[in-house]
Write a protein that holds these residues in place. Structure first.
Motif, mmCIF file in Angstrom:
data_model
loop_
_atom_site.group_PDB
_atom_site.id
_atom_site.type_symbol
_atom_site.label_atom_id
_atom_site.label_comp_id
_atom_site.label_asym_id
_atom_site.label_seq_id
_atom_site.Cartn_x
_atom_site.Cartn_y
_atom_site.Cartn_z
ATOM 1 N N LEU A 57 0.800 -1.210 0.000
ATOM 2 C CA LEU A 57 0.000 0.000 0.000
ATOM 3 C C LEU A 57 0.839 1.270 0.000
ATOM 4 N N GLY A 58 2.123 1.188 -0.378
ATOM 5 C CA GLY A 58 2.930 2.383 -0.543
ATOM 6 C C GLY A 58 3.485 2.983 0.721
ATOM 7 N N GLY A 59 3.450 2.308 1.843
ATOM 8 C CA GLY A 59 4.068 2.825 3.048
ATOM 9 C C GLY A 59 3.088 3.057 4.165
ATOM 10 N N GLN A 60 3.602 3.625 5.242
ATOM 11 C CA GLN A 60 2.817 3.789 6.459
ATOM 12 C C GLN A 60 1.638 4.733 6.262
ATOM 13 N N GLU A 61 1.822 5.821 5.512
ATOM 14 C CA GLU A 61 0.734 6.778 5.313
ATOM 15 C C GLU A 61 -0.451 6.116 4.611
ATOM 16 N N ALA A 62 -0.181 5.367 3.570
ATOM 17 C CA ALA A 62 -1.267 4.685 2.861
ATOM 18 C C ALA A 62 -1.909 3.629 3.751
ATOM 19 N N PHE A 63 -1.106 2.956 4.575
ATOM 20 C CA PHE A 63 -1.663 1.964 5.496
ATOM 21 C C PHE A 63 -2.596 2.636 6.494
ATOM 22 N N GLY A 64 -2.198 3.800 6.998
ATOM 23 C CA GLY A 64 -3.046 4.540 7.929
ATOM 24 C C GLY A 64 -4.367 4.936 7.293
ATOM 25 N N GLN A 65 -4.322 5.374 6.051
ATOM 26 C CA GLN A 65 -5.539 5.742 5.339
ATOM 27 C C GLN A 65 -6.444 4.526 5.138
ATOM 28 N N PHE A 66 -5.845 3.393 4.795
ATOM 29 C CA PHE A 66 -6.621 2.167 4.603
ATOM 30 C C PHE A 66 -7.260 1.727 5.917
ATOM 31 N N GLN A 67 -6.491 1.817 7.013
ATOM 32 C CA GLN A 67 -7.004 1.436 8.321
ATOM 33 C C GLN A 67 -8.169 2.357 8.727
ATOM 34 N N LYS A 68 -8.055 3.661 8.464
ATOM 35 C CA LYS A 68 -9.128 4.608 8.765
ATOM 36 C C LYS A 68 -10.376 4.259 7.952
ATOM 37 N N PHE A 69 -10.180 3.903 6.688
ATOM 38 C CA PHE A 69 -11.291 3.495 5.838
ATOM 39 C C PHE A 69 -12.027 2.298 6.439
ATOM 40 N N LEU A 70 -11.290 1.314 6.913
ATOM 41 C CA LEU A 70 -11.904 0.132 7.511
ATOM 42 C C LEU A 70 -12.661 0.481 8.789
ATOM 43 N N TRP A 71 -12.068 1.305 9.657
ATOM 44 C CA TRP A 71 -12.730 1.691 10.894
ATOM 45 C C TRP A 71 -13.991 2.503 10.612
ATOM 46 N N ASP A 72 -13.910 3.422 9.653
ATOM 47 C CA ASP A 72 -15.093 4.216 9.298
ATOM 48 C C ASP A 72 -16.216 3.325 8.779
ATOM 49 N N GLY A 73 -15.867 2.338 7.971
ATOM 50 C CA GLY A 73 -16.863 1.399 7.462
ATOM 51 C C GLY A 73 -17.492 0.587 8.581
ATOM 52 N N ALA A 74 -16.666 0.182 9.552
ATOM 53 C CA ALA A 74 -17.185 -0.588 10.683
ATOM 54 C C ALA A 74 -18.136 0.261 11.517
ATOM 55 N N ARG A 75 -17.783 1.526 11.712
ATOM 56 C CA ARG A 75 -18.666 2.417 12.466
ATOM 57 C C ARG A 75 -20.000 2.604 11.753
ATOM 58 N N MET A 76 -19.945 2.758 10.440
ATOM 59 C CA MET A 76 -21.184 2.939 9.679
ATOM 60 C C MET A 76 -22.066 1.693 9.790
ATOM 61 N N MET A 77 -21.467 0.519 9.748
ATOM 62 C CA MET A 77 -22.233 -0.723 9.813
ATOM 63 C C MET A 77 -22.880 -0.920 11.180
ATOM 64 N N THR A 78 -22.225 -0.434 12.235
ATOM 65 C CA THR A 78 -22.779 -0.605 13.577
ATOM 66 C C THR A 78 -23.666 0.556 13.988
ATOM 67 N N GLY A 79 -23.731 1.594 13.143
ATOM 68 C CA GLY A 79 -24.593 2.728 13.432
ATOM 69 C C GLY A 79 -23.988 3.730 14.390
ATOM 70 N N GLN A 80 -22.698 3.600 14.683
ATOM 71 C CA GLN A 80 -22.053 4.553 15.582
ATOM 72 C C GLN A 80 -21.760 5.845 14.847
ATOM 73 N N ALA A 81 -21.759 6.946 15.567
ATOM 74 C CA ALA A 81 -21.444 8.250 14.970
ATOM 75 C C ALA A 81 -19.974 8.285 14.618
ATOM 76 N N LYS A 82 -19.668 9.039 13.567
ATOM 77 C CA LYS A 82 -18.292 9.175 13.098
ATOM 78 C C LYS A 82 -17.502 10.018 14.092
ATOM 79 N N GLU A 83 -16.257 9.584 14.350
ATOM 80 C CA GLU A 83 -15.391 10.342 15.246
ATOM 81 C C GLU A 83 -15.038 11.678 14.636
ATOM 82 N N LYS A 84 -14.868 12.668 15.486
ATOM 83 C CA LYS A 84 -14.404 13.981 15.038
ATOM 84 C C LYS A 84 -12.899 13.905 14.885
ATOM 85 N N SER A 85 -12.377 14.295 13.710
ATOM 86 C CA SER A 85 -10.934 14.251 13.484
ATOM 87 C C SER A 85 -10.367 15.640 13.562
#
Length: 85
Positions: A57-85
């Motif tokens: 995935l091109g390094g740590q920055e891309a990995f962080g973005q991918f991980q955020k994408f997964l967490w955001d998707g999990a939050r949406m599936m469980t109906g939790q509100a999105k974290e404020k960044s």
């Protein structure tokens, strides 16, 4: 009816029998190019960019973005509100 045929041949002979092209010269050319690029990067002391290119995935920055994408998707599936960044 079953027919069992056993052929003893080298991989090169098998590729020729099946009509596949001989890619050995192309493979050698590509490996020589990769070797030259790696050697050039090592001589320049640019190991960081070399390792970044090899990292999934091109390094740590891309990995962080991918991980955020997964967490955001999990939050949406469980109906939790999105974290404020």
């Amino acid at each position: 009816m079953k027919i069992h045929v056993e052929l003893e041949m080298t991989p090169e002979e098998a590729r020729g029998l099946m009509g596949l092209p001989d890619v050995a010269p192309l493979q050698k050319q590509m490996m020589d190019e990769i070797k030259a690029r790696v050697t050039k990067a090592m001589e320049a002391g640019d190991m960081e960019s070399l390792m970044r290119a090899w990292t999934p995935l091109g390094g740590q920055e891309a990995f962080g973005q991918f991980q955020k994408f997964l967490w955001d998707g999990a939050r949406m599936m469980t109906g939790q509100a999105k974290e404020k960044s």
